[in-house]
Design an enzyme around this catalytic site. Structure first.
Site, mmCIF file in Angstrom:
data_model
loop_
_atom_site.group_PDB
_atom_site.id
_atom_site.type_symbol
_atom_site.label_atom_id
_atom_site.label_comp_id
_atom_site.label_asym_id
_atom_site.label_seq_id
_atom_site.Cartn_x
_atom_site.Cartn_y
_atom_site.Cartn_z
ATOM 1 N N GLY A 69 15.003 26.933 2.812
ATOM 2 C CA GLY A 69 15.369 25.285 2.858
ATOM 3 C C GLY A 69 15.844 24.813 2.337
ATOM 4 N N THR A 70 14.638 24.651 0.666
ATOM 5 C CA THR A 70 14.259 23.950 -0.613
ATOM 6 C C THR A 70 16.440 24.147 -1.349
ATOM 7 O OG1 THR A 70 12.663 23.792 -0.700
ATOM 8 C CG2 THR A 70 14.138 23.854 -3.021
ATOM 9 N N ASN A 161 9.196 15.274 8.003
ATOM 10 C CA ASN A 161 8.321 16.312 8.078
ATOM 11 C C ASN A 161 6.706 14.946 7.523
ATOM 12 O OD1 ASN A 161 9.993 14.959 5.435
ATOM 13 N ND2 ASN A 161 8.247 16.525 4.227
ATOM 14 N N GLN A 189 12.860 21.166 10.090
ATOM 15 C CA GLN A 189 11.680 20.309 10.603
ATOM 16 C C GLN A 189 12.166 20.323 12.555
ATOM 17 O OE1 GLN A 189 8.549 20.697 10.585
ATOM 18 N NE2 GLN A 189 8.246 20.669 8.006
ATOM 19 N N SER A 209 14.815 26.496 8.140
ATOM 20 C CA SER A 209 14.035 27.261 7.154
ATOM 21 C C SER A 209 13.570 28.266 7.899
ATOM 22 C CB SER A 209 13.038 26.369 6.528
ATOM 23 O OG SER A 209 11.713 27.152 5.904
ATOM 24 N N HIS A 211 10.065 29.821 7.940
ATOM 25 C CA HIS A 211 8.789 29.971 7.713
ATOM 26 C C HIS A 211 8.552 28.660 9.242
ATOM 27 C CE1 HIS A 211 7.147 27.153 4.309
ATOM 28 N NE2 HIS A 211 8.636 26.976 4.447
ATOM 29 N N THR A 247 22.325 40.173 -3.962
ATOM 30 C CA THR A 247 22.349 40.595 -2.809
ATOM 31 C C THR A 247 21.444 40.508 -1.976
ATOM 32 O OG1 THR A 247 22.094 42.715 -4.153
ATOM 33 C CG2 THR A 247 21.360 42.588 -2.683
ATOM 34 N N CYS A 335 4.071 19.617 0.189
ATOM 35 C CA CYS A 335 4.161 19.419 -0.898
ATOM 36 C C CYS A 335 3.659 19.043 -1.873
ATOM 37 C CB CYS A 335 5.803 19.843 -1.559
ATOM 38 S SG CYS A 335 6.824 19.740 -0.013
HETATM 39 N N1 PLP Z 1 12.896 20.142 3.795
HETATM 40 C C1 PLP Z 1 11.911 19.694 5.261
HETATM 41 C C2 PLP Z 1 11.809 18.128 5.829
HETATM 42 C C3 PLP Z 1 10.919 20.794 4.848
HETATM 43 O O1 PLP Z 1 10.032 20.426 5.537
HETATM 44 C C4 PLP Z 1 11.107 21.394 4.309
HETATM 45 C C5 PLP Z 1 9.250 22.071 4.332
HETATM 46 O O2 PLP Z 1 8.556 21.713 3.796
HETATM 47 C C6 PLP Z 1 11.932 21.607 3.638
HETATM 48 C C7 PLP Z 1 13.119 21.339 3.683
HETATM 49 C C8 PLP Z 1 11.737 22.940 2.457
HETATM 50 O O3 PLP Z 1 11.458 24.784 3.036
HETATM 51 P P1 PLP Z 1 11.532 25.954 2.550
HETATM 52 O O4 PLP Z 1 9.245 26.043 2.123
HETATM 53 O O5 PLP Z 1 11.662 26.944 3.066
HETATM 54 O O6 PLP Z 1 11.864 25.186 0.831
#
Ligand code: PLP
Length: 393
Positions: A69-70, A161, A189, A209, A211, A247, A335
């Site tokens: 997601g990041t 989140n 989320q 994302s 996970h 890749t 985080c």
């Molecule tokens: N955006 C939101 C709202 C999230 O809650 C998170 C993860 O906690 C992310 C982005 C980041 O995703 P990833 O952990 O896959 O990098």
């Protein structure tokens, strides 16, 4: 153990492991290779792209696989802003809401520090909601004589989140489109809980994302509308149609598609069931813990998140007490875990830093039971009592 930290992460679903297993073992080819093994990997990647595209209701070619997601958020915010300004140098402004994940906020900050963009933070109200009228006024150009907006990209998350507040994304996206501004939403989320029909949402870009929905950590995807350009963040061999080099992680892309399809298939039922359990849990905590404060919007919230402040405690000490009682949750987002700083999300919603430091987030896995939440509510009462804040009932 009662695991109520599903917004942080979760286990990989068996179906996702089984689906990706061949691409980690016998079918290990590189999708760019021109032989049978490579073609088989390319076919699996194509199928995964079709699967994700189908859930979002978009073309497979509009899906870019990323390492999470990041990275999807980085590509959306930085990539669209840079491409938009390259096409029109007047587009020097970036709009992001005050409650975005750091992946969006830090990307915007990077654009300000290294590329001279002006970043305007869209405020939220006490429930964590963006006001569409305020957003509309911020989309308007800062130079009244110009014909179009000077905003290069706007980003407002689908669901938060930390407090679970769900934004009026449809309305915000429509306003952005009317102003000719590309609109991105972070749906990390929301996936698996809220409808992800991109055409209905009207967004130009959307991040998910793996996970958070039963795929491994380290995989995600960005939907990018075909007519919207994004400058790559990762340069190299030109994979993902030039949008994201490296890749391709075929196995994880297959796992992501499998998990997303399953999450979508069970979404409506899970959302209804878990939202009802969430209501009971919230009512019980508010009833039995005097002074407990629900954070986030009362009803416009994810089925899976119940977040509180317990004034007079510290979030971290409540967490420790809960863990002693076998309830696992977090103080705001993962985080920020371990830091005793007040959550910027809560302070943006107007909470004082002292109260914000007492935040505890319970986020529910899809298979959470009423029994577990009832035990968790008892544990909350016991934990706050143990910290001397109230007498156990
Ligand atoms: N955006 C939101 C709202 C999230 O809650 C998170 C993860 O906690 C992310 C982005 C980041 O995703 P990833 O952990 O896959 O990098």
């Amino acid at each position: 153990m009662i695991f109520l930290d599903a917004a942080a992460t979760g286990p990989v679903r068996r179906e996702a492991i089984e689906a990706m297993w061949p691409y980690l073992t016998g079918e290990f080819g590189n999708p760019s290779s021109h032989h049978g093994l490579g073609e088989s990997a390319a076919a699996a990647l194509r199928q995964a792209r079709e699967g994700v595209g189908a859930v979002l209701g978009v073309l497979p070619g509009e899906i870019i696989f990323t390492a999470g997601g990041t990275e999807a958020d980085n590509l959306a915010v930085k990539g669209i802003a840079l491409a938009r300004r390259a096409a029109d140098p007047a587009r020097r402004r970036v709009l992001v809401s005050a409650v975005e994940h750091p992946a969006v906020l830090e990307s915007a900050d990077y654009l300000a520090r290294f590329h001279g963009f002006r970043v305007d933070i869209i405020p939220v109200d006490a429930d964590g909601l963006v006001d569409p009228e305020v957003f509309a006024s911020m989309l308007a150009t800062s130079e009244p004589t110009a014909l179009s907006s000077d905003v290069a990209v706007a980003s407002v998350m689908y669901a938060n989140n930390e407090v679970g507040t769900v934004q009026p994304v449809r309305q915000l996206a429509a306003l952005a489109r009317a102003a000719g501004v590309p609109f991105h939403t972070d749906a990390v989320q929301a996936a698996g809980w809220l409808p992800l029909d991109v055409k209905d949402l009207g967004v130009d870009a959307l991040s998910i994302s793996g996970h958070k929905i039963g795929a491994p950590k380290g995989v995600g995807a960005l939907y990018l509308r075909s007519r919207v350009a994004a400058e790559p963040v990762v340069h190299g061999g030109g994979q993902e149609r030039g949008s994201r080099s490296g890749t391709e992680n075929v196995a994880f892309a297959v796992a992501l598609a499998t998990a997303l399809e399953l999450a979508e298939a069970h979404r409506a039922g899970a959302a209804e069931r878990v939202a009802a359990l969430r209501e009971t849990f919230i009512a019980e905590v508010l009833d039995r813990v005097p002074g407990a404060l629900l954070t986030g919007h009362r009803v416009q919230r994810l089925p899976s998140i119940a977040s509180f402040c317990f004034p007079g405690t510290s979030g971290e000490s409540v967490l420790l007490e809960l863990e002693r009682r076998s309830v696992i949750c977090s103080s705001g987002s993962a985080c920020a875990a371990g830091s005793d700083e007040a959550s910027p999300v809560l302070t943006a919603m107007g909470l004082g830093t002292e109260v914000a430091q007492t935040a505890v987030r319970f986020s529910f896995p899809r298979d959470v039971t009423g029994e577990e939440l009832s035990q968790a509510a008892d544990a909350v009462v016991g934990s706050v009592a143990a910290l001397g804040m109230l007498q156990p009932d």
